[in-house]
Design a protein around this motif. Structure first.
Motif, PDB file in Angstrom:
ATOM      1  N   HIS A  99      -5.736   8.681  -8.598  1.00 41.81           N
ATOM      2  CA  HIS A  99      -5.511   9.019  -7.203  1.00 41.81           C
ATOM      3  C   HIS A  99      -6.497  10.077  -6.718  1.00 41.81           C
ATOM      4  O   HIS A  99      -6.272  10.712  -5.705  1.00 41.81           O
ATOM      5  CB  HIS A  99      -4.079   9.507  -7.016  1.00 41.81           C
ATOM      6  CG  HIS A  99      -3.070   8.442  -7.326  1.00 41.81           C
ATOM      7  ND1 HIS A  99      -2.774   7.432  -6.437  1.00 41.81           N
ATOM      8  CD2 HIS A  99      -2.328   8.220  -8.428  1.00 41.81           C
ATOM      9  CE1 HIS A  99      -1.866   6.627  -6.984  1.00 41.81           C
ATOM     10  NE2 HIS A  99      -1.582   7.077  -8.197  1.00 41.81           N
ATOM     11  N   LEU A 102      -7.662   9.645  -3.092  1.00 39.62           N
ATOM     12  CA  LEU A 102      -6.772  10.118  -2.031  1.00 39.62           C
ATOM     13  C   LEU A 102      -6.857  11.635  -1.897  1.00 39.62           C
ATOM     14  O   LEU A 102      -6.944  12.168  -0.789  1.00 39.62           O
ATOM     15  CB  LEU A 102      -5.326   9.705  -2.327  1.00 39.62           C
ATOM     16  CG  LEU A 102      -4.296  10.202  -1.312  1.00 39.62           C
ATOM     17  CD1 LEU A 102      -4.534   9.578   0.054  1.00 39.62           C
ATOM     18  CD2 LEU A 102      -2.881   9.925  -1.787  1.00 39.62           C
ATOM     19  N   TYR A 121       4.192  13.136   5.928  1.00 38.16           N
ATOM     20  CA  TYR A 121       4.316  11.970   5.049  1.00 38.16           C
ATOM     21  C   TYR A 121       4.844  12.303   3.662  1.00 38.16           C
ATOM     22  O   TYR A 121       5.576  11.509   3.079  1.00 38.16           O
ATOM     23  CB  TYR A 121       2.970  11.246   4.931  1.00 38.16           C
ATOM     24  CG  TYR A 121       2.548  10.645   6.231  1.00 38.16           C
ATOM     25  CD1 TYR A 121       3.248   9.580   6.780  1.00 38.16           C
ATOM     26  CD2 TYR A 121       1.496  11.169   6.950  1.00 38.16           C
ATOM     27  CE1 TYR A 121       2.898   9.047   7.989  1.00 38.16           C
ATOM     28  CE2 TYR A 121       1.134  10.645   8.169  1.00 38.16           C
ATOM     29  CZ  TYR A 121       1.839   9.587   8.685  1.00 38.16           C
ATOM     30  OH  TYR A 121       1.495   9.075   9.899  1.00 38.16           O
ATOM     31  N   PHE A 122       4.485  13.469   3.147  1.00 41.44           N
ATOM     32  CA  PHE A 122       4.983  13.789   1.805  1.00 41.44           C
ATOM     33  C   PHE A 122       6.338  14.479   1.877  1.00 41.44           C
ATOM     34  O   PHE A 122       7.253  14.149   1.128  1.00 41.44           O
ATOM     35  CB  PHE A 122       3.992  14.679   1.058  1.00 41.44           C
ATOM     36  CG  PHE A 122       4.425  14.951  -0.360  1.00 41.44           C
ATOM     37  CD1 PHE A 122       4.294  13.986  -1.340  1.00 41.44           C
ATOM     38  CD2 PHE A 122       5.007  16.159  -0.706  1.00 41.44           C
ATOM     39  CE1 PHE A 122       4.722  14.213  -2.637  1.00 41.44           C
ATOM     40  CE2 PHE A 122       5.440  16.395  -1.995  1.00 41.44           C
ATOM     41  CZ  PHE A 122       5.289  15.421  -2.963  1.00 41.44           C
TER      42      PHE A 122
ATOM     43  N   ARG B   6       2.489   7.536   2.854  1.00 43.77           N
ATOM     44  CA  ARG B   6       3.632   8.214   2.225  1.00 43.77           C
ATOM     45  C   ARG B   6       3.747   7.803   0.752  1.00 43.77           C
ATOM     46  O   ARG B   6       3.847   8.641  -0.141  1.00 43.77           O
ATOM     47  CB  ARG B   6       4.916   7.856   2.978  1.00 43.77           C
ATOM     48  CG  ARG B   6       6.174   8.510   2.399  1.00 43.77           C
ATOM     49  CD  ARG B   6       7.401   8.178   3.228  1.00 43.77           C
ATOM     50  NE  ARG B   6       7.391   8.854   4.514  1.00 43.77           N
ATOM     51  CZ  ARG B   6       7.263   8.270   5.687  1.00 43.77           C
ATOM     52  NH1 ARG B   6       7.120   6.952   5.765  1.00 43.77           N
ATOM     53  NH2 ARG B   6       7.259   8.957   6.800  1.00 43.77           N
ATOM     54  N   GLN B   7       3.694   6.510   0.540  1.00 42.99           N
ATOM     55  CA  GLN B   7       3.816   5.999  -0.830  1.00 42.99           C
ATOM     56  C   GLN B   7       2.642   6.456  -1.695  1.00 42.99           C
ATOM     57  O   GLN B   7       2.817   6.820  -2.864  1.00 42.99           O
ATOM     58  CB  GLN B   7       3.875   4.469  -0.785  1.00 42.99           C
ATOM     59  CG  GLN B   7       4.258   3.845  -2.106  1.00 42.99           C
ATOM     60  CD  GLN B   7       4.361   2.322  -1.989  1.00 42.99           C
ATOM     61  OE1 GLN B   7       3.633   1.700  -1.229  1.00 42.99           O
ATOM     62  NE2 GLN B   7       5.268   1.745  -2.726  1.00 42.99           N
ATOM     63  N   GLU B   8       1.453   6.448  -1.098  1.00 38.75           N
ATOM     64  CA  GLU B   8       0.268   6.856  -1.862  1.00 38.75           C
ATOM     65  C   GLU B   8       0.339   8.314  -2.280  1.00 38.75           C
ATOM     66  O   GLU B   8      -0.034   8.676  -3.392  1.00 38.75           O
ATOM     67  CB  GLU B   8      -1.000   6.601  -1.030  1.00 38.75           C
ATOM     68  CG  GLU B   8      -1.381   5.149  -0.922  1.00 38.75           C
ATOM     69  CD  GLU B   8      -1.656   4.526  -2.290  1.00 38.75           C
ATOM     70  OE1 GLU B   8      -2.174   5.226  -3.177  1.00 38.75           O
ATOM     71  OE2 GLU B   8      -1.326   3.349  -2.476  1.00 38.75           O
ATOM     72  N   MET B   9       0.821   9.169  -1.380  1.00 40.42           N
ATOM     73  CA  MET B   9       0.884  10.590  -1.721  1.00 40.42           C
ATOM     74  C   MET B   9       1.939  10.851  -2.794  1.00 40.42           C
ATOM     75  O   MET B   9       1.749  11.684  -3.676  1.00 40.42           O
ATOM     76  CB  MET B   9       1.151  11.432  -0.467  1.00 40.42           C
ATOM     77  CG  MET B   9      -0.082  11.556   0.403  1.00 40.42           C
ATOM     78  SD  MET B   9      -0.010  12.925   1.560  1.00 40.42           S
ATOM     79  CE  MET B   9       1.131  12.288   2.723  1.00 40.42           C
ATOM     80  N   HIS B  10       3.052  10.166  -2.686  1.00 39.90           N
ATOM     81  CA  HIS B  10       4.073  10.328  -3.737  1.00 39.90           C
ATOM     82  C   HIS B  10       3.556   9.790  -5.069  1.00 39.90           C
ATOM     83  O   HIS B  10       3.787  10.390  -6.123  1.00 39.90           O
ATOM     84  CB  HIS B  10       5.372   9.632  -3.320  1.00 39.90           C
ATOM     85  CG  HIS B  10       6.178  10.425  -2.349  1.00 39.90           C
ATOM     86  ND1 HIS B  10       6.960  11.490  -2.728  1.00 39.90           N
ATOM     87  CD2 HIS B  10       6.287  10.346  -1.007  1.00 39.90           C
ATOM     88  CE1 HIS B  10       7.543  12.016  -1.657  1.00 39.90           C
ATOM     89  NE2 HIS B  10       7.159  11.344  -0.596  1.00 39.90           N
ATOM     90  N   ALA B  11       2.852   8.670  -5.009  1.00 40.77           N
ATOM     91  CA  ALA B  11       2.320   8.099  -6.250  1.00 40.77           C
ATOM     92  C   ALA B  11       1.254   9.010  -6.858  1.00 40.77           C
ATOM     93  O   ALA B  11       1.174   9.166  -8.085  1.00 40.77           O
ATOM     94  CB  ALA B  11       1.735   6.721  -5.969  1.00 40.77           C
ATOM     95  N   ALA B  12       0.454   9.634  -5.982  1.00 39.73           N
ATOM     96  CA  ALA B  12      -0.628  10.488  -6.472  1.00 39.73           C
ATOM     97  C   ALA B  12      -0.115  11.722  -7.194  1.00 39.73           C
ATOM     98  O   ALA B  12      -0.815  12.309  -8.023  1.00 39.73           O
ATOM     99  CB  ALA B  12      -1.523  10.903  -5.302  1.00 39.73           C
ATOM    100  N   THR B  13       1.106  12.124  -6.872  1.00 41.86           N
ATOM    101  CA  THR B  13       1.643  13.356  -7.480  1.00 41.86           C
ATOM    102  C   THR B  13       2.816  13.083  -8.421  1.00 41.86           C
ATOM    103  O   THR B  13       3.348  14.025  -9.009  1.00 41.86           O
ATOM    104  CB  THR B  13       2.106  14.330  -6.379  1.00 41.86           C
ATOM    105  OG1 THR B  13       3.054  13.664  -5.546  1.00 41.86           O
ATOM    106  CG2 THR B  13       0.946  14.798  -5.539  1.00 41.86           C
ATOM    107  N   ALA B  14       3.187  11.832  -8.563  1.00 42.58           N
ATOM    108  CA  ALA B  14       4.393  11.510  -9.342  1.00 42.58           C
ATOM    109  C   ALA B  14       4.292  11.955 -10.793  1.00 42.58           C
ATOM    110  O   ALA B  14       5.278  12.359 -11.402  1.00 42.58           O
ATOM    111  CB  ALA B  14       4.678  10.015  -9.254  1.00 42.58           C
ATOM    112  N   GLU B  15       3.083  11.874 -11.341  1.00 43.72           N
ATOM    113  CA  GLU B  15       2.912  12.216 -12.751  1.00 43.72           C
ATOM    114  C   GLU B  15       2.574  13.689 -12.950  1.00 43.72           C
ATOM    115  O   GLU B  15       2.403  14.137 -14.084  1.00 43.72           O
ATOM    116  CB  GLU B  15       1.794  11.358 -13.354  1.00 43.72           C
ATOM    117  CG  GLU B  15       2.031   9.866 -13.262  1.00 43.72           C
ATOM    118  CD  GLU B  15       3.240   9.434 -14.065  1.00 43.72           C
ATOM    119  OE1 GLU B  15       3.480  10.019 -15.129  1.00 43.72           O
ATOM    120  OE2 GLU B  15       3.960   8.524 -13.609  1.00 43.72           O
TER     121      GLU B  15
END
Lengths: 178, 192
Positions: A99, A102, A121-122, B6-15
């Protein structure tokens, strides 16, 4: 009583706050510093916070990130070596790489646009709550949001498809957040 | 083509997760800030008490040397005497720098000055004094992150609750630009 209630808040909010900080500043260690600062501010102000401590924390986070951004722009750091970030968080290295685009794109947005994007969004704040956290008007949030979306489209360009799950378009209307 | 940001930002920080001791460090930091604030308040109180004691000790000799200054005045008072809390704030400010020119103060509320003091959204609306001093100030007692500079400025506003409660209302604003207290209440002035 004070200690227990703060502990509950910190336990439930820290990861979310840290991740928001990471999106705001794009650096693992800066995000740690930022989150620690925000939690310490909430700790000090805890007896005065009668309402939602999350709102207080988000506002503190937005202010601290803006200050951090100004500080960093005036005092740029020279990295000791490349890949330091991945080296200190090896478990997360894959996610960082996956990521990185992004994060890099977010980093190219002006500070306020980036803050609007992360808060909306977050953290899923409404336009009104975002405006309150950033201490600006709702109109400013709307205009900054529109510019941020435009910037993101320009920056991502063809890569939109690579990042796209086809789920939904960028919402911009009040109440579209959960 | 659309982007689910929204989904991308959550995915980018999920780990990604913060250090396990982040909350403990934040609590330690918060306790240190509270301790500094209490020390600052205690020091200011001691300074104010010393000032009052010094003034009282010298009052008799001043009265003997300058009887005309202590004669009953026939003029109408043109200004309200500053409350003890305001005088105390001035004494505190003098420990952080030099005060030049008159001191302004208003009685207002914490919510009215929220925009000026950058106070948090959850603060209760309580009566406070806002005391504005000009001069040169160095906030040695302020929290400064590693590598940061100690805040300095030429305009200092001290916020103090009218009543001694634990509801907050206290704070400090340091600025280099002009500060106008008139929107927040009737401005009184005195020479420190």
């Amino acid at each position: 009583m004070r200690r227990e209630r703060f502990d509950e808040f910190a336990a439930s909010a820290t990861t979310r706050l840290w991740r928001a900080a990471y999106l705001l500043v794009g650096d693992y260690h800066l995000a740690e510093d930022l989150t620690q600062d925000v939690l310490a501010r909430v700790y000090v102000a805890w007896p005065r916070i009668n309402g939602d401590p999350y709102g207080y924390a988000y506002r503190a986070m937005a202010n601290a990130a803006a200050n951090q951004r100004r500080w960093t722009s005036r005092h740029p750091e020279v990295p000791l070596s490349s890949g330091t970030r991945e080296a200190v968080i090896p478990d997360a290295a894959d996610a960082v790489v996956a990521h990185a685009e992004l994060i890099a794109v977010l980093g190219q947005l002006p500070a306020r646009q980036r803050a609007v994007v992360v808060l909306r969004y977050f953290l899923d704040l409404t336009e009104t709550d975002t405006a309150d956290a950033l201490n600006v008007s709702v109109g400013t949030v709307k205009s900054q949001h529109a510019r941020a979306v435009g910037h993101l489209r320009d920056l991502l360009g063809e890569d939109l498809a690579a990042l796209d799950d086809g789920a939904l378009a960028l919402p911009s209307q009040e109440g579209s957040s959960p | 083509m659309t982007l689910d940001l929204r989904q991308e930002m959550h995915a980018a920080t999920a780990e990604l997760n913060p250090s396990s001791d982040l909350v403990a460090r934040a609590q330690q930091d918060g306790r240190r800030r509270l301790r500094l604030r209490r020390q600052w308040t205690l020091g200011a109180t001691v300074a104010a008490v010393a000032l009052v004691a010094f003034s009282a000790a010298n009052l008799d000799s001043m009265r003997a040397n300058h009887p005309e200054r202590f004669a009953p005045s026939t003029a109408t008072a043109s200004a309200i005497a500053p409350p003890a809390a305001v005088l105390q704030a001035v004494a505190e400010a003098k420990t952080e720098g030099t005060v030049s020119g008159p001191v302004e103060w208003v009685r207002t509320t914490s919510q009215k000055v929220a925009a000026l003091s950058h106070d948090g959204p959850g603060s209760p609306d309580i009566p406070i004094y806002a005391v504005h001093l000009s001069g040169h100030f160095v906030l040695n007692s302020a929290f400064v992150p590693p590598g940061g500079k100690i805040p300095t400025g030429t305009e200092l506003v001290v916020f103090i609750p009218v009543a001694s409660t634990d509801q907050g209302g206290d704070g400090v604003l340091l600025n280099d630009g002009p500060i106008d207290l008139s929107p927040y209440g009737e401005v009184h002035t005195f020479q420190p």
